[in-house]
Design an enzyme around this catalytic site. Structure first.
Site, PDB file in Angstrom:
ATOM      1  N   CYS A 111       5.446 -13.846   3.715  1.00 49.90           N
ATOM      2  CA  CYS A 111       5.652 -12.629   4.497  1.00 49.90           C
ATOM      3  C   CYS A 111       4.417 -12.379   5.349  1.00 49.90           C
ATOM      4  O   CYS A 111       3.298 -12.635   4.916  1.00 49.90           O
ATOM      5  CB  CYS A 111       5.895 -11.442   3.560  1.00 49.90           C
ATOM      6  SG  CYS A 111       5.957  -9.848   4.411  1.00 49.90           S
TER       7      CYS A 111
ATOM      8  N   ASN B 253      -0.090   1.587   5.821  1.00 50.87           N
ATOM      9  CA  ASN B 253       0.601   0.584   5.014  1.00 50.87           C
ATOM     10  C   ASN B 253       1.302  -0.373   5.960  1.00 50.87           C
ATOM     11  O   ASN B 253       2.104   0.050   6.798  1.00 50.87           O
ATOM     12  CB  ASN B 253       1.632   1.244   4.089  1.00 50.87           C
ATOM     13  CG  ASN B 253       2.533   0.222   3.403  1.00 50.87           C
ATOM     14  OD1 ASN B 253       2.096  -0.883   3.091  1.00 50.87           O
ATOM     15  ND2 ASN B 253       3.783   0.581   3.170  1.00 50.87           N
ATOM     16  N   GLY B 254       0.995  -1.649   5.856  1.00 44.83           N
ATOM     17  CA  GLY B 254       1.634  -2.643   6.713  1.00 44.83           C
ATOM     18  C   GLY B 254       0.653  -3.724   7.107  1.00 44.83           C
ATOM     19  O   GLY B 254      -0.417  -3.880   6.512  1.00 44.83           O
TER      20      GLY B 254
ATOM     21  N   TYR C 256      12.008  -5.044  -5.628  1.00 45.05           N
ATOM     22  CA  TYR C 256      10.825  -5.009  -6.489  1.00 45.05           C
ATOM     23  C   TYR C 256       9.858  -3.870  -6.208  1.00 45.05           C
ATOM     24  O   TYR C 256       9.417  -3.179  -7.116  1.00 45.05           O
ATOM     25  CB  TYR C 256      10.081  -6.348  -6.384  1.00 45.05           C
ATOM     26  CG  TYR C 256       8.754  -6.376  -7.100  1.00 45.05           C
ATOM     27  CD1 TYR C 256       8.692  -6.494  -8.485  1.00 45.05           C
ATOM     28  CD2 TYR C 256       7.555  -6.280  -6.398  1.00 45.05           C
ATOM     29  CE1 TYR C 256       7.473  -6.510  -9.159  1.00 45.05           C
ATOM     30  CE2 TYR C 256       6.341  -6.298  -7.058  1.00 45.05           C
ATOM     31  CZ  TYR C 256       6.301  -6.416  -8.434  1.00 45.05           C
ATOM     32  OH  TYR C 256       5.102  -6.422  -9.097  1.00 45.05           O
TER      33      TYR C 256
ATOM     34  N   SER D 103      10.817  -3.926 -13.270  1.00 44.61           N
ATOM     35  CA  SER D 103      11.641  -3.780 -12.077  1.00 44.61           C
ATOM     36  C   SER D 103      13.020  -4.400 -12.234  1.00 44.61           C
ATOM     37  O   SER D 103      13.951  -4.030 -11.517  1.00 44.61           O
ATOM     38  CB  SER D 103      10.932  -4.394 -10.862  1.00 44.61           C
ATOM     39  OG  SER D 103      10.546  -5.715 -11.124  1.00 44.61           O
TER      40      SER D 103
ATOM     41  N   GLY E  29      -0.150   0.060  -4.949  1.00 47.34           N
ATOM     42  CA  GLY E  29      -1.489  -0.466  -4.730  1.00 47.34           C
ATOM     43  C   GLY E  29      -2.421  -0.019  -5.828  1.00 47.34           C
ATOM     44  O   GLY E  29      -2.547   1.179  -6.088  1.00 47.34           O
TER      45      GLY E  29
ATOM     46  N   CYS F 114       0.856  -1.176   0.000  1.00 51.53           N
ATOM     47  CA  CYS F 114       0.000   0.000   0.000  1.00 51.53           C
ATOM     48  C   CYS F 114       0.891   1.224   0.000  1.00 51.53           C
ATOM     49  O   CYS F 114       2.079   1.149   0.308  1.00 51.53           O
ATOM     50  CB  CYS F 114      -0.900   0.029   1.241  1.00 51.53           C
ATOM     51  SG  CYS F 114      -2.091  -1.323   1.338  1.00 51.53           S
TER      52      CYS F 114
END
Length: 485
Positions: free
Chosen positions: A406, A126-127, A266, A307, A52, A23
């Site tokens: 993750c 974000n997280g 990335y 990327s 996002g 995000c």
């Protein structure tokens, strides 16, 4: 210490064969009218769109009321006919989302706006909190009502719960309870507050435009509004901006920091700097180190766009092998492309990428990519290049094998969906059909970010997570929320 994840933490939902976006957050406090805050937020979110592409939202305040607009889709779609309705405030926060916690639906779009004893509170996050479910259950038992499935709402309700001692103390109390990653933007009627988790897992940067302060997930957002990068927000730091200027508070300090190293591989835009390191230079250095570790006799070096482009450039420069495009990318096919049938799903890669036949026919090709997640896309790309006439396809990856999921804000597949978790490098090579396959080592990857103002989380590569998740849940089960104040 190797922390073995429990199966209950693993989550997977169908997606492209990539590491999905996270995000992006953006916030601005305007002391002058160089820009309208809503317009600045829109431009900043546009610059962060790569983080996002599922939903977007902006909330603004003029000191009296809060206006917001959010919805599903890209910034250009969400705000096409609605940005003018947000004009006229002096503070704005914004969010672009890829869901890692909470379902993909409109009510889970951010910013989240709630009413509490101090007025209106708007949050963008974000997280990912690894103990949000346990905290939610505890608060529901105390009578708290939740409107969304977001862990952002858990944070909002904790701040509201502890708010009688003031917002700053409430945020500090919230930080003592939550476990996980967060780059958090908070807006009241008269203040902009930015918070970075004590480990610094997610990035957050501070910028300035004349007398106006901006905070964003990446420094590239500042360029979009001609602002200057000031510094990175420190892990565990709370930044408060109001009409009197900026104040910084170190709410929590950590002996160890753990910025997600995949930001450099990335996620982040190549024109961003994160914790003192240029993303582009780090990726270019990844390619240089691949060339030093794995010299290959070939005719050209290319990349899987976009990327991996800097890494391919680095490999070509170090090896002396010319760089040329082997794949053309269709930039009008997004990650939300609808694939209504199995036949179309099989052709999904060709809709996004197509081989440059004149460049690859009869050539021995070195192809650089940033990662292999499930392996399905890599296999189709190798097959595509061979059908275009490539004599050899040597695949090199500018990161180590992804072997673990993750839990800190990236929607990776579970162990059984990760090709690197259950297969050796040679087995993966055979599966994808490459002539050779090589990965950058963890040691070489970390050398590409030497000099950063932080340490790094490498959990997806080696299972070494910065938080013991079992212990974190046990501590959350035992904590008395009413005693934190």
């Amino acid at each position: 210490m190797l922390l073995a994840p429990n199966a209950q933490y693993e989550r997977w939902k169908p997606a492209d064969d990539i590491m999905p976006e996270e995000c992006g957050v953006f916030g601005i406090f305007m002391n002058d009218r160089h820009y309208d805050p809503a317009e600045a937020a829109y431009l900043g979110l546009y610059a962060l769109q790569h983080r996002g592409q599922e939903s977007a939202g902006i909330a603004v305040t003029d000191g009296k009321c809060v206006k917001q607009h959010k919805g599903m889709g890209l910034c250009s779609e969400v705000f096409k006919d609605n940005l003018d309705k947000l004009l006229g405030g002096h503070i704005a926060i914004g969010h672009v989302r890829y869901s890692t916690t909470g379902e993909s639906k409109g009510e889970n779009a951010q910013p989240l706006v709630i009413s509490y004893r101090g007025g209106k509170l708007s949050l963008a996050h974000n997280g990912n909190l690894i103990n949000s479910t346990t905290l939610r259950e505890k608060m529901e038992e105390e009578g708290t009502v939740f409107q969304t499935s977001l862990d952002t709402e858990v944070m909002a309700n904790l701040i509201a719960k502890y708010s009688k001692r003031g917002l700053l103390n409430a945020i500090s109390a919230m930080m003592k309870v939550v476990k996980g990653s967060y780059a958090l933007m908070i807006m009241t009627q008269d203040e902009l507050v930015a918070v970075r988790d004590p480990l610094g897992i997610r990035p957050l940067a501070l910028g300035k435009l004349d007398d106006n302060y901006i905070v964003a997930s990446e420094s590239c957002a500042f360029d979009a509004i001609d602002a200057e990068f000031v510094r990175d927000v420190r892990p565990g730091e709370i930044i408060v901006v109001n009409k009197d200027g900026l104040k910084s508070y170190q709410a929590q300090s950590s002996m160890e920091t753990a910025l997600c190293v995949f930001e450099y591989v990335y996620f982040a835009r190549p024109d961003s700097d994160i914790d003192g390191i240029s993303v582009y230079r780090s990726r270019e250095n990844m390619g240089t180190r691949l060339a030093q570790a794995f010299p290959i006799d070939a005719d050209l070096v290319s990349d899987v766009p976009d990327s991996a482009t800097p890494a391919a450039s680095g490999y070509a420069a170090e090896s002396g092998i010319p760089y040329a495009k082997a794949l053309s990318k269709n930039r009008y096919v997004g990650r939300t492309f609808i694939q209504p049938s199995q036949a179309l799903r099989e052709r999904g890669v060709k809709l996004k990428l197509n081989a440059m036949k004149r460049n690859v026919h009869g050539k021995r090709l070195i192809l650089i990519d940033d990662s292999i997640v499930r392996g399905t896309t890599s296999r189709k790309i190798v097959e595509m290049l061979r059908l275009a006439g490539a004599r050899e396809v040597h695949m090199l990856i500018s990161s180590p094998p992804v072997i673990c999921p993750c839990f800190f804000g990236i929607d990776t597949p579970s162990h059984d969906q990760l090709i690197g978790s259950k297969n050796s490098v040679e087995e993966i090579r055979r599966i994808i059909g490459a002539d050779t396959l090589h990965y950058l080592s963890i040691g070489d990857l970390l050398k590409t970010v030497e000099g950063a103002g932080c340490n790094f989380c490498t959990g997806c590569f080696d299972g070494h997570y910065p938080i013991d998740m079992k212990r974190a849940l046990e501590e959350t089960e035992a904590v008395e929320l009413s005693g934190i104040e």
